[in-house]
Design an enzyme around this catalytic site. Sequence first.
Site, PDB file in Angstrom:
ATOM      1  N   GLY A 178      41.487  41.555  39.977  1.00  0.00           N
ATOM      2  CA  GLY A 178      42.646  41.802  40.834  1.00  0.00           C
ATOM      3  C   GLY A 178      43.371  43.128  40.724  1.00  0.00           C
ATOM      4  N   GLY A 218      42.302  46.308  40.986  1.00  0.00           N
ATOM      5  CA  GLY A 218      41.712  47.488  41.626  1.00  0.00           C
ATOM      6  C   GLY A 218      42.556  48.050  42.770  1.00  0.00           C
ATOM      7  CB  CYS A 272      41.034  44.876  44.315  1.00  0.00           C
ATOM      8  SG  CYS A 272      41.252  43.181  43.861  1.00  0.00           S
TER       9      CYS A 272
HETATM   10  P1  5GP Z   1      40.397  51.221  40.682  1.00  0.00           P
HETATM   11  O1  5GP Z   1      40.007  52.127  39.559  1.00  0.00           O
HETATM   12  O2  5GP Z   1      40.104  51.831  42.014  1.00  0.00           O
HETATM   13  O3  5GP Z   1      41.803  50.739  40.568  1.00  0.00           O
HETATM   14  O4  5GP Z   1      39.503  49.905  40.529  1.00  0.00           O
HETATM   15  C1  5GP Z   1      38.101  49.949  40.545  1.00  0.00           C
HETATM   16  C2  5GP Z   1      37.562  48.547  40.408  1.00  0.00           C
HETATM   17  O5  5GP Z   1      37.987  47.706  41.501  1.00  0.00           O
HETATM   18  C3  5GP Z   1      36.057  48.449  40.487  1.00  0.00           C
HETATM   19  O6  5GP Z   1      35.419  48.899  39.318  1.00  0.00           O
HETATM   20  C4  5GP Z   1      35.846  46.976  40.777  1.00  0.00           C
HETATM   21  O7  5GP Z   1      35.911  46.176  39.622  1.00  0.00           O
HETATM   22  C5  5GP Z   1      37.052  46.648  41.640  1.00  0.00           C
HETATM   23  N1  5GP Z   1      36.663  46.546  43.057  1.00  0.00           N
HETATM   24  C6  5GP Z   1      35.926  47.411  43.778  1.00  0.00           C
HETATM   25  N2  5GP Z   1      35.791  46.984  45.047  1.00  0.00           N
HETATM   26  C7  5GP Z   1      36.441  45.815  45.131  1.00  0.00           C
HETATM   27  C8  5GP Z   1      36.646  44.871  46.187  1.00  0.00           C
HETATM   28  O8  5GP Z   1      36.237  45.041  47.333  1.00  0.00           O
HETATM   29  N3  5GP Z   1      37.349  43.752  45.873  1.00  0.00           N
HETATM   30  C9  5GP Z   1      37.837  43.546  44.615  1.00  0.00           C
HETATM   31  N4  5GP Z   1      38.507  42.408  44.390  1.00  0.00           N
HETATM   32  N5  5GP Z   1      37.689  44.414  43.609  1.00  0.00           N
HETATM   33  C10 5GP Z   1      36.988  45.534  43.864  1.00  0.00           C
END
Ligand code: 5GP
Length: 355
Positions: free
Chosen positions: A195, A197, A200
């Site tokens: 949750g 991301g 996300c």
């Molecule tokens: P960020 O660094 O951008 O905050 O988070 C990256 C992480 O978000 C990724 O490594 C993956 O675990 C998660 N993530 C990527 N795409 C999605 C998505 O479409 N849905 C969700 N729930 N998580 C995602």
Amino acid sequence: MIIEPDIKLDFKDVLIRPKRSTLTTRKEVDLNRKFSFVNAKLEIPYKGHELIPEYSGIPIMASNMDGVGTFDIADALIPHGMFTCLTKIYSEKDLVDFFTSESNKGGRTDYVAMSIGITEEDKNKFNTVYEQAKEKLRYVCIDVANGYTERFCTFIGKFRDAYPNIIIIAGNVCTADQTQELILKGADIIKCGIGPGSVCTTRVKTGVGYPQLSTIIECSDAAHGLGGHIISDGGCTVAGDIAKAFGGGADFVMLGGMLAGHDEGGGEIVDNKVQFYGMSSRTANEKHFGGLRDYRAAEGKTVEIPYRGKIINTVQDILGGLRSACTYSGARRLKDLCKCTTFIRTTVQENKVYS
Ligand code: 5GP
């Protein structure tokens, strides 16, 4: 129904308290870490080491997302000792070429993981690449949105039996119990975060999730007790969040949004902006599967982010911030940051009394 009354924390809820230190400049800080893994076992020594595989580098990872987990980003991060989990979209042939090419002077073997899901097709794809890349492929990242299903655990167990020497990254989970379960099934590094991301939408679509700093604190404690390691995956928006993640006990920190928008990510630049999207967003589903599969809601969104040029500038910013955080906390090595960290809470969660 049960309510857990303990307060759970996110990066935004804390700051790291500065401490007296004997370090004179941040250049003295050593960000390199060495790990040996708990479950993978080699058949022949690698680089003269024992039969337990080892890792040495700056434990920051590019996420296996479009525009982030690309071959070019991997090659740009290798000279800094940083790691990349490749996106799942690369073909078998491209993956074999990448790992077996003359350009692989060892860095691609030591700092890059192939990523798969848990279908029969994924298993076959890994097998085909592994048959050809052999010992040049050391890491696999097996990830699904929900790492709590029995099917996922069974897959990890069978994968471990089939490939005793491969270092398995498995996720995603966000609690101590399932971190332990996956290590006991044979995974070496657990990818933690449900949750947090930047693209996300799981928390808003489903109401499910866990504040990321508490995820790190609880999962790392559980993993380290068994000799395993964790990745804090998602939720870092600035270098300070990465410092907090390491301060909380993360062994690796995975970044999506912070590494997106660069030349090496390969996205199209329109009006100085680049599209960035979650891997289960409508955009990703349309690109890779020809539409959103109807049984699942899109738990990812699509955003436009500023184009940021070469990734090296961002990498230097991140590493500079991290070195500085270590200096403030009195940690001569990144390894020491966790034990040198005192978090102070900066947000108040009020107990509202309604009368
Ligand atoms: P960020 O660094 O951008 O905050 O988070 C990256 C992480 O978000 C990724 O490594 C993956 O675990 C998660 N993530 C990527 N795409 C999605 C998505 O479409 N849905 C969700 N729930 N998580 C995602």
